[in-house]
Design a protein around this motif. Structure first.
Motif, PDB file in Angstrom:
ATOM      1  N   CYS A   1      -8.757  37.058   9.043  1.00 16.14           N
ATOM      2  CA  CYS A   1      -8.088  36.991   7.707  1.00 16.14           C
ATOM      3  C   CYS A   1      -6.684  37.106   7.896  1.00 16.14           C
ATOM      4  O   CYS A   1      -6.111  37.392   8.961  1.00 16.14           O
ATOM      5  CB  CYS A   1      -8.548  37.855   6.556  1.00 16.14           C
ATOM      6  SG  CYS A   1      -8.129  39.506   7.113  1.00 16.14           S
TER       7      CYS A   1
ATOM      8  N   HIS B   1     -13.146  41.576   5.023  1.00 14.82           N
ATOM      9  CA  HIS B   1     -12.525  40.744   3.987  1.00 14.82           C
ATOM     10  C   HIS B   1     -13.426  39.445   4.148  1.00 14.82           C
ATOM     11  O   HIS B   1     -13.410  38.774   5.055  1.00 14.82           O
ATOM     12  CB  HIS B   1     -11.032  40.510   4.349  1.00 14.82           C
ATOM     13  CG  HIS B   1     -10.370  39.651   3.355  1.00 14.82           C
ATOM     14  ND1 HIS B   1      -9.724  40.161   2.090  1.00 14.82           N
ATOM     15  CD2 HIS B   1     -10.106  38.252   3.159  1.00 14.82           C
ATOM     16  CE1 HIS B   1      -9.221  39.100   1.573  1.00 14.82           C
ATOM     17  NE2 HIS B   1      -9.560  37.885   2.079  1.00 14.82           N
TER      18      HIS B   1
ATOM     19  N   CYS C   1     -14.250  38.135   7.697  1.00 14.13           N
ATOM     20  CA  CYS C   1     -13.596  38.856   8.717  1.00 14.13           C
ATOM     21  C   CYS C   1     -14.150  40.049   9.289  1.00 14.13           C
ATOM     22  O   CYS C   1     -14.868  40.868   8.659  1.00 14.13           O
ATOM     23  CB  CYS C   1     -12.091  39.094   8.206  1.00 14.13           C
ATOM     24  SG  CYS C   1     -10.941  39.681   9.525  1.00 14.13           S
TER      25      CYS C   1
ATOM     26  N   CYS D   1      -5.412  40.698   8.867  1.00 16.78           N
ATOM     27  CA  CYS D   1      -5.380  41.146  10.182  1.00 16.78           C
ATOM     28  C   CYS D   1      -4.737  40.262  11.251  1.00 16.78           C
ATOM     29  O   CYS D   1      -4.321  40.835  12.206  1.00 16.78           O
ATOM     30  CB  CYS D   1      -7.140  41.037  10.631  1.00 16.78           C
ATOM     31  SG  CYS D   1      -8.034  42.288   9.602  1.00 16.78           S
TER      32      CYS D   1
ATOM     33  N   CYS E   1     -13.066  42.715   9.313  1.00 19.76           N
ATOM     34  CA  CYS E   1     -12.562  43.997   8.646  1.00 19.76           C
ATOM     35  C   CYS E   1     -13.173  44.168   7.329  1.00 19.76           C
ATOM     36  O   CYS E   1     -13.100  45.066   6.546  1.00 19.76           O
ATOM     37  CB  CYS E   1     -11.148  43.580   8.384  1.00 19.76           C
ATOM     38  SG  CYS E   1     -10.652  42.541   7.089  1.00 19.76           S
TER      39      CYS E   1
HETATM   40 ZN   LIG Z   1      -9.626  40.878   8.443  1.00 22.88          ZN
END
Ligand SMILES: [Zn+2]
Ligand SMILES: [Zn+2]
Ligand SMILES: [Zn+2]
Length: 222
Positions: A68, A54, A50, A71, A52
């Motif tokens: 993910c 992850h 992701c 998020c 982010c």
């Molecule tokens: Zn994420």
């Protein structure tokens, strides 16, 4: 693995899917809208990293990008109860790889000893590590593969001869190759082995020859 997609059916399912825009049965309400069964399945199987950072299952959508659960706010059970991995679950809260792993153990365990023959350990590890556990599971659940592995599990000694005694198949060749690669069986000339098997069988198929005496042989030549 993928089911053939039905045609969009606005009469039965008037509301369109928020993701594919087609009309199918809607199975979930997620932050980006209500989504159909096809998109739900695709979402569970979407993995990657992701934005982010992850890494895992990315079932959500933000600006068209897979995201993910954290998020996107999508609620989905993709946590394997056995290994803790975030992955598509197969059954009983277990991911495909854990189910594959349990299947390999079940098939290769000798029911009399309750253990896997030490020689077969590399075969077990290789089967569990197959790249695509879902295809691996489909492969291993075929009757001829299951039969070969359960036969192998109870073989008192694992040798080229014990493998030769099992029905010839590509699975048998594959398992033999794994054992040779891992040093559990000596390398042998497979072409020579096949020729020997063939010639033994060919000789067995010949009608019995009456024993000729040397005098018969010499008279036959005259
Ligand atoms: Zn994420
Ligand atoms: Zn859809
Ligand atoms: Zn797992």
């Amino acid at each position: 693995m993928s089911r053939p997609r039905k045609v969009s059916d606005p009469d039965t399912w008037p509301e369109e899917c928020a993701r594919c825009g087609e009309h199918h049965q809607l199975v979930a309400s997620w932050p980006d809208g209500r989504i159909c069964g096809y998109c739900y399945l695709a979402a569970k199987r979407t993995t990657g990293t992701c934005s982010c950072g992850h890494h895992g299952v990315l079932p959500g959508r933000i600006d068209g990008q897979p995201t993910c659960r954290g998020c996107s706010g999508v609620k989905l059970n993709v946590d394997c109860l056995t290994c803790g991995a975030e992955d598509e679950l197969h059954s009983g809260g277990q991911c495909w790889r854990c189910v594959l792993s349990a299947t390999v153990d079940r098939l290769l365990t000798n029911p009399h000893t309750g253990a896997i023959h030490p020689t077969l350990a590399p075969v077990a590890s290789a089967l569990k590590a197959m790249n695509r556990p879902n295809s691996g599971l489909t492969w291993i659940n075929q009757q001829h593969v299951t039969a070969l592995l359960t036969n192998l599990a109870v073989a008192p000694v694992i040798s080229h001869d014990s493998l030769d005694a099992l029905p010839a198949s590509r699975t048998r060749d594959y398992v033999r190759g794994l054992l040779v690669e891992h040093g559990a069986l000596p390398r042998r000339d497979e072409l020579l082995a096949r020729f020997t098997t063939w010639s033994d069988q060919a000789l067995d198929r010949l009608p019995p020859v009456s024993t000729a005496t040397p005098s018969d042989v010499s008279s036959a030549g005259t």
